[in-house]
Write a protein that holds these residues in place. Sequence first.
Motif, PDB file in Angstrom:
ATOM      1  N   TYR A   1       0.825  -1.205   0.000  1.00  0.00           N
ATOM      2  CA  TYR A   1       0.000   0.000   0.000  1.00  0.00           C
ATOM      3  C   TYR A   1       0.860   1.256   0.000  1.00  0.00           C
ATOM      4  O   TYR A   1       2.013   1.223   0.415  1.00  0.00           O
ATOM      5  CB  TYR A   1      -0.949   0.006   1.203  1.00  0.00           C
ATOM      6  N   VAL A   2       0.261   2.334  -0.492  1.00  0.00           N
ATOM      7  CA  VAL A   2       0.929   3.631  -0.485  1.00  0.00           C
ATOM      8  C   VAL A   2      -0.011   4.617   0.184  1.00  0.00           C
ATOM      9  O   VAL A   2      -1.176   4.756  -0.205  1.00  0.00           O
ATOM     10  CB  VAL A   2       1.271   4.116  -1.917  1.00  0.00           C
ATOM     11  N   LEU A   3       0.525   5.301   1.195  1.00  0.00           N
ATOM     12  CA  LEU A   3      -0.208   6.362   1.882  1.00  0.00           C
ATOM     13  C   LEU A   3       0.386   7.696   1.467  1.00  0.00           C
ATOM     14  O   LEU A   3       1.585   7.792   1.180  1.00  0.00           O
ATOM     15  CB  LEU A   3      -0.074   6.210   3.405  1.00  0.00           C
ATOM     16  N   TYR A   4      -0.459   8.721   1.471  1.00  0.00           N
ATOM     17  CA  TYR A   4      -0.001  10.061   1.109  1.00  0.00           C
ATOM     18  C   TYR A   4      -0.488  11.059   2.138  1.00  0.00           C
ATOM     19  O   TYR A   4      -1.654  11.058   2.521  1.00  0.00           O
ATOM     20  CB  TYR A   4      -0.520  10.434  -0.283  1.00  0.00           C
ATOM     21  N   SER A   5       0.426  11.904   2.591  1.00  0.00           N
ATOM     22  CA  SER A   5       0.089  13.007   3.480  1.00  0.00           C
ATOM     23  C   SER A   5       0.062  14.279   2.645  1.00  0.00           C
ATOM     24  O   SER A   5       1.122  14.789   2.254  1.00  0.00           O
ATOM     25  CB  SER A   5       1.123  13.137   4.603  1.00  0.00           C
ATOM     26  N   GLU A   6      -1.127  14.769   2.354  1.00  0.00           N
ATOM     27  CA  GLU A   6      -1.247  15.978   1.534  1.00  0.00           C
ATOM     28  C   GLU A   6      -0.620  17.179   2.222  1.00  0.00           C
ATOM     29  O   GLU A   6       0.039  17.995   1.586  1.00  0.00           O
ATOM     30  CB  GLU A   6      -2.721  16.266   1.238  1.00  0.00           C
TER      31      GLU A   6
ATOM     32  N   ASN B   1      -0.420  12.155  -9.917  1.00  0.00           N
ATOM     33  CA  ASN B   1      -0.194  13.592 -10.083  1.00  0.00           C
ATOM     34  C   ASN B   1       0.159  14.283  -8.769  1.00  0.00           C
ATOM     35  O   ASN B   1      -0.458  15.279  -8.383  1.00  0.00           O
ATOM     36  CB  ASN B   1      -1.402  14.272 -10.724  1.00  0.00           C
ATOM     37  N   LEU B   2       1.166  13.761  -8.091  1.00  0.00           N
ATOM     38  CA  LEU B   2       1.606  14.311  -6.811  1.00  0.00           C
ATOM     39  C   LEU B   2       2.923  15.043  -7.028  1.00  0.00           C
ATOM     40  O   LEU B   2       3.995  14.474  -6.898  1.00  0.00           O
ATOM     41  CB  LEU B   2       1.793  13.181  -5.795  1.00  0.00           C
ATOM     42  N   PHE B   3       2.846  16.291  -7.367  1.00  0.00           N
ATOM     43  CA  PHE B   3       4.042  17.068  -7.654  1.00  0.00           C
ATOM     44  C   PHE B   3       4.164  18.238  -6.704  1.00  0.00           C
ATOM     45  O   PHE B   3       4.263  19.384  -7.102  1.00  0.00           O
ATOM     46  CB  PHE B   3       4.048  17.555  -9.105  1.00  0.00           C
ATOM     47  N   GLY B   4       4.132  17.950  -5.398  1.00  0.00           N
ATOM     48  CA  GLY B   4       4.194  18.988  -4.361  1.00  0.00           C
ATOM     49  C   GLY B   4       5.485  19.650  -4.355  1.00  0.00           C
ATOM     50  O   GLY B   4       5.962  20.604  -4.305  1.00  0.00           O
TER      51      GLY B   4
END
Length: 83
Positions: free
Chosen positions: A5-10, A80-83
Amino acid sequence: MFTVYVLYSEQYDKLYIGYTSDLEDRILSHNQKATKGFTIRYRPWKLIHTEELDSKTLAIKREKQLKSSRGRDFIRNTYNLFG
């Protein structure tokens, strides 16, 4: 059956990649139950990607692939996670 799994913290633009045999409990642990470790600093986490694998060995192998720079690029480009 194991889940990678992959989690993301915005809020912090952080990725966390892991594997488990109990995804629901593992996410609860990352977001609420855990009292120490990397993931408590970047809560809340959003589940963005999962892959089901037949064995622990395959799950570990896939987790390592996703943790590589190419794997992280794959995740960031796919979602599309280009923070």
